[in-house]
Design an enzyme around this catalytic site. Structure first.
Site, PDB file in Angstrom:
ATOM      1  N   GLY A   1       0.782  -1.242   0.000  1.00 26.92           N
ATOM      2  CA  GLY A   1       0.000   0.000   0.000  1.00 26.92           C
ATOM      3  C   GLY A   1       0.806   1.280   0.000  1.00 26.92           C
ATOM      4  O   GLY A   1       0.316   2.309   0.471  1.00 26.92           O
TER       5      GLY A   1
ATOM      6  N   LYS B   1      -6.357  -8.506  -8.376  1.00 28.22           N
ATOM      7  CA  LYS B   1      -7.502  -9.249  -8.914  1.00 28.22           C
ATOM      8  C   LYS B   1      -8.067  -8.488 -10.101  1.00 28.22           C
ATOM      9  O   LYS B   1      -8.019  -7.256 -10.139  1.00 28.22           O
ATOM     10  CB  LYS B   1      -8.588  -9.385  -7.841  1.00 28.22           C
TER      11      LYS B   1
ATOM     12  N   HIS C   1       0.658   0.968 -13.366  1.00 24.52           N
ATOM     13  CA  HIS C   1       1.457  -0.198 -13.738  1.00 24.52           C
ATOM     14  C   HIS C   1       2.934   0.213 -13.742  1.00 24.52           C
ATOM     15  O   HIS C   1       3.277   1.271 -14.280  1.00 24.52           O
ATOM     16  CB  HIS C   1       1.028  -0.692 -15.122  1.00 24.52           C
TER      17      HIS C   1
ATOM     18  N   GLU D   1       5.996   6.293  -9.259  1.00 24.05           N
ATOM     19  CA  GLU D   1       4.573   5.923  -9.186  1.00 24.05           C
ATOM     20  C   GLU D   1       3.859   6.830  -8.196  1.00 24.05           C
ATOM     21  O   GLU D   1       2.772   7.341  -8.452  1.00 24.05           O
ATOM     22  CB  GLU D   1       4.421   4.474  -8.717  1.00 24.05           C
TER      23      GLU D   1
HETATM   24  C1  GAR Z   1       3.111  -1.129  -7.542  1.00 22.67           C
HETATM   25  O1  GAR Z   1       4.415  -1.146  -8.054  1.00 22.67           O
HETATM   26  C2  GAR Z   1       2.081  -1.165  -8.658  1.00 22.67           C
HETATM   27  O2  GAR Z   1       2.479  -0.439  -9.778  1.00 22.67           O
HETATM   28  C3  GAR Z   1       2.047  -2.632  -8.954  1.00 22.67           C
HETATM   29  O3  GAR Z   1       2.034  -3.242  -7.688  1.00 22.67           O
HETATM   30  C4  GAR Z   1       2.806  -2.431  -6.791  1.00 22.67           C
HETATM   31  C5  GAR Z   1       2.008  -2.191  -5.536  1.00 22.67           C
HETATM   32  O4  GAR Z   1       2.793  -1.540  -4.570  1.00 22.67           O
HETATM   33  N1  GAR Z   1       0.901  -2.980  -9.738  1.00 22.67           N
HETATM   34  C6  GAR Z   1       0.940  -3.878 -10.730  1.00 22.67           C
HETATM   35  O5  GAR Z   1       1.932  -4.531 -10.983  1.00 22.67           O
HETATM   36  C7  GAR Z   1      -0.367  -4.030 -11.502  1.00 22.67           C
HETATM   37  N2  GAR Z   1      -0.174  -4.842 -12.658  1.00 22.67           N
HETATM   38  P1  GAR Z   1       2.155  -0.838  -3.303  1.00 22.67           P
HETATM   39  O6  GAR Z   1       1.225  -1.861  -2.638  1.00 22.67           O
HETATM   40  O7  GAR Z   1       3.326  -0.511  -2.432  1.00 22.67           O
HETATM   41  O8  GAR Z   1       1.415   0.372  -3.771  1.00 22.67           O
END
Ligand code: GAR
Length: 208
Positions: free
Chosen positions: A14, A93, A111, A181
C-alpha cells in the site's frame, strides 16, 4: 474545485495508497478516500487505511458463493460511498466486466512499466521488473491508464520514463520506479478533479 470521492483497491503493502493519503493531507490533492478495499485481510494497505481513520474493508471472492454475489457487494459499497473514481493501487484481482461497465472511464490503474510492453496476466510487482531486465531494454517507467475489460489495457492517461542501468536488478528497478509511481498517481487523480481529462475514441487527452 470538486473533491473526488475515491475508493482505493489494493492487495499489498500500500505505498501508492500512502502517497495518495499524504497528498490529500498535504492539500495537494482535491479528493477524499471514502474506503480502502482489499482482497487480502493482512495487507499493509488496510493497516494504513485504519491508521488514517479511513474505512478499511476486507472483501474477497472467498467470502461469497458466486462471483456475481461478490460484484453485488462491491457495487453496493461503491454506490454507498458515492464513488467518483475507483483507484487500483497494486490490486491483484481482475474486476469483472459488470463492474468495469458500471464505472466506465472511472476506474484507473497504475502499472510499473511502459504499457503496452510488460503488461498482461502474471505481470505484477517484481515480475514486471524481472521481465524488463530480461528484455534488456534501456528505459522502463510508469503507466497510469483507464481500466477496461482487458488486463493492463485501456486508454493511457500518463506515462513517465525511468532509465534502466546496466547494474540494475529487478529489486533495484522496483525501488527506483516506485517513487515515480507515488508522484504520478496523485498528479493524474488531481487532473481528474480539475476536469482536465478527456477520453475520446479510446484515447485520453489532458485539456489545457
Ligand atoms: C506497484 O508497483 C504497482 O504499480 C504494482 O504493484 C505495486 C504495488 O505496490 N501494480 C501492478 O503490478 C499491476 N499490474 P504498493 O502496494 O506498495 O502500492
Amino acid at each position: 474545485m470538486k473533491r473526488l470521492n475515491l475508493v482505493v483497491l489494493a492487495s499489498g503493502g500500500g505505498t501508492n495508497l500512502q502517497a495518495i493519503i499524504d497528498n490529500i493531507e498535504a492539500g495537494k490533492l482535491s479528493a477524499r478516500i471514502r474506503a480502502v478495499i482489499s482482497n487480502n485481510s493482512k495487507s499493509g494497505a488496510l493497516e494504513r487505511a485504519r491508521k488514517h481513520n479511513i474505512p478499511a474493508i476486507h472483501l474477497s471472492h472467498k467470502q461469497f458463493a458466486t462471483p456475481e454475489d461478490f460484484d453485488q457487494k462491491l457495487l453496493s459499497i461503491l454506490k454507498e460511498k458515492e464513488t467518483d473514481m475507483v483507484v487500483l493501487a497494486g490490486y491483484m484481482k481482475m474486476l469483472s466486466p459488470r463492474v468495469i461497465r458500471e464505472y466506465k472511464n472511472k476506474i484507473i490503474n497504475i502499472h510499473p512499466a511502459l504499457l503496452p510492453s510488460f503488461g498482461g496476466k502474471g505481470m505484477y510487482g517484481l515480475h514486471v521488473h524481472e521481465a524488463v531486465i530480461g528484455a534488456g531494454v534501456k528505459v522502463t517507467g510508469v503507466t497510469v491508464h483507464i481500466v477496461d475489460e482487458v488486463y493492463d489495457h485501456g486508454p493511457i492517461l500518463y506515462q513517465k520514463c525511468v532509465p534502466v542501468s546496466s547494474d540494475d536488478t529487478p529489486e533495484s528497478l522496483q525501488k527506483k520506479v516506485l517513487p515515480h509511481e507515488h508522484e504520478v498517481y496523485s498528479k493524474v487523480i488531481q487532473l481528474f478533479a480539475e476536469g482536465k481529462i478527456e477520453i475520446k475514441d479510446n484515447r485520453a487527452f489532458i485539456k489545457e
